[in-house]
Design an enzyme around this catalytic site. Structure first.
Site, short mmCIF file in Angstrom:
data_model
loop_
_atom_site.label_atom_id
_atom_site.label_comp_id
_atom_site.label_asym_id
_atom_site.label_seq_id
_atom_site.Cartn_x
_atom_site.Cartn_y
_atom_site.Cartn_z
N GLU A 220 -112.79 -18.88 -35.68
CA GLU A 220 -111.36 -19.08 -35.96
C GLU A 220 -110.93 -18.51 -37.32
O GLU A 220 -110.67 -19.25 -38.27
CB GLU A 220 -111.00 -20.56 -35.83
CG GLU A 220 -111.27 -21.07 -34.42
CD GLU A 220 -110.85 -22.52 -34.17
OE1 GLU A 220 -110.59 -23.25 -35.15
OE2 GLU A 220 -110.78 -22.90 -32.99
N GLU A 322 -114.97 -20.96 -26.63
CA GLU A 322 -114.76 -22.38 -26.92
C GLU A 322 -113.51 -22.91 -26.23
O GLU A 322 -112.46 -22.27 -26.24
CB GLU A 322 -114.62 -22.62 -28.43
CG GLU A 322 -114.56 -24.09 -28.81
CD GLU A 322 -114.37 -24.31 -30.31
OE1 GLU A 322 -115.01 -23.61 -31.11
OE2 GLU A 322 -113.55 -25.18 -30.67
#
Length: 502
Positions: A220, A322
């Site tokens: 991220e 994810e």
């Protein structure tokens, strides 16, 4: 005269044979049907179907193929591994067998974290000594009690093996501009040292008998609101790091075959990232593909962005690394909750007004089934769930960022609960194997979501999701063979055609 008698006899035999009744051609498609449903089926084999006069036809068209499947699975986290070690050996083995054994979900693609993440017990790094530019202090001791044993036990169970993608949530804090685990940027003067950090990690895990299949430069790169471990990269900064530091370093030290997947965050950001990553031959050389997450919506799988990523680099990986039911404390032994639109995510409370519509309450099973089928029908070749095991609180998690996993445990009582999400994942991972090719379908019932893949052994797996409350009838057709099938309301089915029908 003898020849004439023989000829007449031959004609007589031919006439008798031609008048004999012909064997009726079997036009029934042989299938095995497995269903998980709100009504209680859990990968249950379905053998009886109600005959219907008319039903929508779903045609399987194996001649037209799309992407090749890399795999499906979940993630090895310190939290999951710690919980397994708190259970009895019997229950620990039950869970690992359920995920990795031949009669289990047969996970084939997994993920783990490099040093700590939110689903760790604490913050830690493998290189704790400040300005240790040669990383002489590098060590993976923190992983030896829980994480490494979980991975090695899974390896021992898995017949076909599985691949692992590893992601750091942050570099060692001393390499960043804010000197902290949370937030901040990697300083350019440490780019080479951070590349060395990856090679040290790959070496250390290889020494444990664990080969890492893929890496992402950071989890991220847009950050997470400065809540838990993170490190920010722009598309240009990450591309520079991979092109000029990480890629060359891994190539030099003999890890050039490890796949580097860029980005590793939500799908709305895909376009700007692939534009930079795949800008030219030099920038794209070391990127083997794109890693993505699902957190930008509880229902939208962003097909246009997925198509854009594929068109930009058709021969590179496109992997969901994810996804989970976040911001919820798991419902303990309550199957019904997982089929009801009562779950929320971060966006329910915190999304901007313009994005609020992307985050309505949702059913966890629906979200998983919709997203995986939507991904497979839009060029995604791998799909990895987040934690494999969490406790009744949704942790442990040092930041108290509670989430849901397919398997929930109560370590104090030594109890295990396989939620409907476990069976949802298994509908894909168990039956669509690495090397399978996604194949074309024609679906006449727009209320059903359908995807199909042809496995390396020529078996065909069709996954069908009925989000509606009422059962549906349909006819499945492959060539000139058909079979009538009934799917329950709120149900997922995997239909296996064991071998290619001739």
């Amino acid at each position: 005269m003898k020849r004439t008698r023989i000829s007449l006899m031959a004609l007589l035999i031919l006439a008798v044979v031609s008048c004999a009744p012909k064997k009726k051609k079997d036009d029934t498609l042989k299938v095995e049907v497995y269903e998980t449903s709100e009504s209680g089926n859990k990968l249950t084999r379905i053998t009886e179907f109600t005959e219907v006069d008319s039903a929508a036809v779903i045609k399987i068209l194996p001649e037209k193929t799309f992407q090749t499947i890399t795999g499906f699975g979940g993630s090895f986290t310190e939290s999951s591994a710690y919980l397994l070690n708190k259970l009895s050996k019997k229950n620990r083995d039950t869970i690992l067998q359920a995920y990795f054994a031949e009669d289990g979900a047969r996970y084939s693609l997994t993920r783990t974290h490099i040093a700590s993440c939110d689903f760790s017990l604490s913050n830690y790094t493998y290189a704790p000594v400040v300005d240790d530019m040669e990383l002489k202090s590098f060590n993976i001791e923190e992983d030896r009690d829980d994480l490494i044993p979980m991975i090695k036990d899974a390896q021992a169970i898995s017949k076909d093996g599985f691949n692992i993608i590893a992601s750091p949530w942050s570099s060692p804090p001393w390499m960043k501009d804010n000197k902290a685990y949370v937030g901040g940027k990697l300083l350019p003067e440490y780019y080479d040292t951070f590349a060395l950090y990856f090679s040290k990690y790959l070496d250390a895990y290889k020494a444990e008998g664990i080969n890492i299949w893929g890496l992402t430069p950071v989890n991220e790169p847009h950050g997470n609101g400065n809540n838990w471990e993170s490190m920010h990269f722009t598309p240009a900064e990450e591309t520079d790091f991979v092109q000029n530091h990480l890629g060359p370093k891994l190539e030099t030290v003999g890890f050039g075959d490890v796949n580097i997947l860029g980005y590793d965050q939500n799908r709305k950001g895909i376009n700007e990232w692939v534009d930079e990553m795949y800008k030219d031959e030099a920038s794209s050389k070391y990127f083997d593909g794109l890693a993505i997450h699902w957190y930008e919506s509880t229902y939208d799988y962003f097909p246009e962005e997925l198509q854009y990523a594929h068109d930009k680099a058709p021969n590179k990986y496109l992997i969901e690394t994810e996804g989970c039911v976040d911001s919820e404390i798991p419902k303990w032994q309550d199957d019904a909750w997982y089929w009801q639109k009562e779950a929320t995510d971060w966006g329910w409370d915190w999304a901007s007004d313009e994005d609020k519509h992307l985050h309505p309450k949702y059913s966890p099973v629906n979200r998983y089934a919709r997203d995986i089928i939507g991904c497979l029908n839009n060029w995604v070749d791998g799909w990895v769930d987040w934690n494999m095991v969490l406790d009744r609180q949704g942790g442990p998690n040092w930041f108290e960022n509670w989430c849901v996993a397919p398997v929930i445990v109560d370590p104090d009582a030594d109890e295990v609960y396989f939620t409907p999400l476990y069976y949802t994942m298994a509908h894909f991972s168990k039956y669509i194997r690495p090397g399978a090719e996604v194949i074309d379908i024609e679906n006449a019932d727009k209320d059903l979501m359908v995807t199909a893949a042809k496995n390396p052994d020529n078996s065909i797996a069709i996954v069908i999701f009925n989000e509606g409350k009422q059962f549906k009838n349909f006819t499945l057709a492959l060539g000139d063979k058909t079979v009538k099938v009934k799917i329950s309301g709120q149900a997922i089915q995997t239909i296996m055609i064991p071998t290619k029908t001739k």
